[in-house]
Design a protein around this motif. Structure first.
Motif, PDB file in Angstrom:
ATOM      1  N   TYR A  27      -0.542 -55.378 -16.767  1.00 50.60           N
ATOM      2  CA  TYR A  27       0.350 -54.454 -17.126  1.00 50.60           C
ATOM      3  C   TYR A  27       1.743 -55.560 -16.777  1.00 50.60           C
ATOM      4  CZ  TYR A  27       3.807 -50.718 -15.651  1.00 50.60           C
ATOM      5  OH  TYR A  27       4.735 -49.626 -15.736  1.00 50.60           O
ATOM      6  N   VAL A  28       2.690 -55.163 -17.924  1.00 52.99           N
ATOM      7  CA  VAL A  28       3.959 -55.990 -17.893  1.00 52.99           C
ATOM      8  C   VAL A  28       5.232 -54.925 -18.217  1.00 52.99           C
ATOM      9  CG1 VAL A  28       5.217 -57.728 -19.231  1.00 52.99           C
ATOM     10  CG2 VAL A  28       2.771 -57.911 -18.996  1.00 52.99           C
ATOM     11  N   ARG A  29       6.299 -54.990 -17.585  1.00 53.82           N
ATOM     12  CA  ARG A  29       7.328 -54.123 -17.656  1.00 53.82           C
ATOM     13  C   ARG A  29       8.524 -54.962 -17.393  1.00 53.82           C
ATOM     14  NH1 ARG A  29       8.421 -48.320 -15.548  1.00 53.82           N
ATOM     15  NH2 ARG A  29      10.429 -48.544 -15.267  1.00 53.82           N
ATOM     16  N   PHE A  30       9.374 -54.640 -18.392  1.00 56.07           N
ATOM     17  CA  PHE A  30      10.624 -55.496 -18.328  1.00 56.07           C
ATOM     18  C   PHE A  30      11.650 -54.618 -18.597  1.00 56.07           C
ATOM     19  CE2 PHE A  30       8.156 -59.338 -19.146  1.00 56.07           C
ATOM     20  CZ  PHE A  30       8.860 -60.362 -18.431  1.00 56.07           C
ATOM     21  N   HIS A  31      12.895 -54.647 -17.882  1.00 55.43           N
ATOM     22  CA  HIS A  31      14.026 -53.798 -17.873  1.00 55.43           C
ATOM     23  C   HIS A  31      15.175 -54.496 -18.259  1.00 55.43           C
ATOM     24  CE1 HIS A  31      16.244 -50.329 -15.745  1.00 55.43           C
ATOM     25  NE2 HIS A  31      16.670 -50.283 -16.819  1.00 55.43           N
ATOM     26  N   LEU A  32      15.622 -54.562 -19.692  1.00 61.58           N
ATOM     27  CA  LEU A  32      16.947 -55.063 -20.212  1.00 61.58           C
ATOM     28  C   LEU A  32      18.010 -54.322 -19.778  1.00 61.58           C
ATOM     29  CD1 LEU A  32      15.436 -55.939 -23.536  1.00 61.58           C
ATOM     30  CD2 LEU A  32      15.156 -57.004 -21.576  1.00 61.58           C
ATOM     31  N   ILE A  33      19.005 -54.701 -18.872  1.00 61.74           N
ATOM     32  CA  ILE A  33      19.826 -53.913 -18.133  1.00 61.74           C
ATOM     33  C   ILE A  33      21.118 -54.512 -18.720  1.00 61.74           C
ATOM     34  CG2 ILE A  33      21.025 -53.413 -15.960  1.00 61.74           C
ATOM     35  CD1 ILE A  33      18.372 -54.003 -14.551  1.00 61.74           C
ATOM     36  N   SER A  34      22.175 -53.366 -19.065  1.00 61.90           N
ATOM     37  CA  SER A  34      23.483 -53.792 -19.742  1.00 61.90           C
ATOM     38  C   SER A  34      24.375 -52.774 -19.297  1.00 61.90           C
ATOM     39  CB  SER A  34      23.451 -53.731 -21.142  1.00 61.90           C
ATOM     40  OG  SER A  34      24.719 -53.796 -21.886  1.00 61.90           O
ATOM     41  N   PRO A  35      25.528 -53.235 -18.558  1.00 59.67           N
ATOM     42  CA  PRO A  35      26.562 -52.401 -18.072  1.00 59.67           C
ATOM     43  C   PRO A  35      27.226 -51.730 -19.212  1.00 59.67           C
ATOM     44  CG  PRO A  35      27.199 -54.661 -18.165  1.00 59.67           C
ATOM     45  CD  PRO A  35      25.672 -54.756 -18.637  1.00 59.67           C
ATOM     46  N   LEU A  36      27.010 -52.206 -20.473  1.00 54.88           N
ATOM     47  CA  LEU A  36      27.688 -51.356 -21.525  1.00 54.88           C
ATOM     48  C   LEU A  36      27.181 -50.101 -21.874  1.00 54.88           C
ATOM     49  CD1 LEU A  36      29.483 -52.286 -24.093  1.00 54.88           C
ATOM     50  CD2 LEU A  36      27.251 -52.965 -25.487  1.00 54.88           C
ATOM     51  N   ILE A  37      26.096 -49.576 -21.664  1.00 54.95           N
ATOM     52  CA  ILE A  37      25.530 -48.357 -21.705  1.00 54.95           C
ATOM     53  C   ILE A  37      26.441 -47.205 -21.407  1.00 54.95           C
ATOM     54  CG2 ILE A  37      23.843 -47.031 -21.696  1.00 54.95           C
ATOM     55  CD1 ILE A  37      21.963 -49.503 -21.738  1.00 54.95           C
ATOM     56  N   GLN A  38      26.662 -47.289 -20.057  1.00 54.18           N
ATOM     57  CA  GLN A  38      27.222 -46.177 -19.139  1.00 54.18           C
ATOM     58  C   GLN A  38      28.687 -46.163 -19.208  1.00 54.18           C
ATOM     59  OE1 GLN A  38      25.787 -43.645 -17.688  1.00 54.18           O
ATOM     60  NE2 GLN A  38      23.797 -44.222 -18.123  1.00 54.18           N
ATOM     61  N   GLN A  39      29.310 -46.895 -20.184  1.00 53.56           N
ATOM     62  CA  GLN A  39      30.713 -46.966 -20.171  1.00 53.56           C
ATOM     63  C   GLN A  39      31.441 -45.949 -20.891  1.00 53.56           C
ATOM     64  OE1 GLN A  39      31.684 -50.789 -22.178  1.00 53.56           O
ATOM     65  NE2 GLN A  39      31.488 -51.948 -20.363  1.00 53.56           N
ATOM     66  N   SER A  40      30.764 -45.390 -21.850  1.00 55.49           N
ATOM     67  CA  SER A  40      31.217 -43.999 -22.613  1.00 55.49           C
ATOM     68  C   SER A  40      29.953 -43.201 -23.020  1.00 55.49           C
ATOM     69  CB  SER A  40      31.950 -44.495 -23.826  1.00 55.49           C
ATOM     70  OG  SER A  40      31.277 -44.897 -24.891  1.00 55.49           O
ATOM     71  N   ALA A  41      30.344 -41.756 -23.482  1.00 57.06           N
ATOM     72  CA  ALA A  41      29.159 -41.134 -24.118  1.00 57.06           C
ATOM     73  C   ALA A  41      28.911 -41.715 -25.392  1.00 57.06           C
ATOM     74  CB  ALA A  41      29.642 -39.837 -24.056  1.00 57.06           C
ATOM     75  N   GLU A  42      29.930 -42.162 -26.171  1.00 56.29           N
ATOM     76  CA  GLU A  42      29.569 -42.723 -27.350  1.00 56.29           C
ATOM     77  C   GLU A  42      28.412 -44.082 -27.536  1.00 56.29           C
ATOM     78  OE1 GLU A  42      31.538 -44.485 -31.424  1.00 56.29           O
ATOM     79  OE2 GLU A  42      32.438 -44.880 -29.605  1.00 56.29           O
ATOM     80  N   ASN A  43      28.602 -44.788 -26.250  1.00 51.53           N
ATOM     81  CA  ASN A  43      27.763 -46.001 -25.956  1.00 51.53           C
ATOM     82  C   ASN A  43      26.348 -45.433 -25.809  1.00 51.53           C
ATOM     83  OD1 ASN A  43      29.591 -47.561 -26.638  1.00 51.53           O
ATOM     84  ND2 ASN A  43      29.790 -48.625 -24.302  1.00 51.53           N
ATOM     85  N   ILE A  44      26.070 -44.394 -24.834  1.00 49.54           N
ATOM     86  CA  ILE A  44      24.857 -43.612 -24.499  1.00 49.54           C
ATOM     87  C   ILE A  44      24.077 -43.218 -25.909  1.00 49.54           C
ATOM     88  CG2 ILE A  44      23.678 -41.970 -23.384  1.00 49.54           C
ATOM     89  CD1 ILE A  44      25.815 -42.315 -21.201  1.00 49.54           C
ATOM     90  N   VAL A  45      24.996 -42.431 -26.768  1.00 50.80           N
ATOM     91  CA  VAL A  45      24.374 -42.060 -28.090  1.00 50.80           C
ATOM     92  C   VAL A  45      24.110 -43.276 -29.016  1.00 50.80           C
ATOM     93  CG1 VAL A  45      24.830 -40.575 -30.113  1.00 50.80           C
ATOM     94  CG2 VAL A  45      25.794 -39.878 -27.985  1.00 50.80           C
TER      95      VAL A  45
END
Length: 163
Positions: free
Chosen positions: A1-19
């Protein structure tokens, strides 16, 4: 079982970034459909999840071929590309997904509750309106480039693996 989480602060900056992030993950999953089919037949499983703070890559199966599947996913992630037709198909699917979320009272009430409780959360209505306003392929490619340049990685490897 391998799980990697690629985290970026960019995603939550705007609704457009989430989309843009949702679109990116869906196109990536679509692109992997055919090349990863053989891995599925060999009882290797993978899943790409658009998490709140980044991309979660889960890979599960027999350990001797698991690195090959993981490498395939990483290769498609690093050399991300798509056609105009795939872009249009995925954005239409996302419009339907967001709309279906909005018309169900139980999911809408959960979204409103989380919007009240969580600081910096974007509502599904914000995301739907952003998607309906549209964005270009160039915008998506610029977002993906920025996402890949601002990554933090957390990983878990469990099972019969050597260091």
């Amino acid at each position: 079982y391998v799980r990697f989480h690629l985290i970026s602060p960019l995603i939550q900056q705007s609704a457009e970034n989430i989309v843009l992030f949702d679109t990116f993950v869906n196109i990536l999953a679509h692109n992997l459909g055919e090349p990863a089919y053989e891995a599925d037949v060999a009882q290797l499983e993978y899943k790409l999840v658009a998490g709140e703070h980044g991309l979660v890559i889960r890979v599960k199966g027999f350990n001797h071929k698991l690195p090959l599947l993981f490498q395939l996913i990483i290769d498609y992630l690093s050399d991300f590309s798509f056609t105009q037709a795939v872009f249009e198909m995925i954005t239409e699917q996302l419009k339907k997904t967001y709309f279906n979320f909005l018309i169900k009272p139980e999911t809408l009430s959960k979204d409103v509750r989380l919007l009240i409780l969580e600081h910096g959360r974007w509502s599904m209505l914000d995301k739907y309106q952003t998607l309906m306003n549209g964005f270009s392929i160039e915008t998506l490619l610029a977002f993906v480039k920025a996402f890949k340049s601002q990554l933090f990685v957390e990983g878990l490897v469990q099972g019969n693996f050597t260091s």
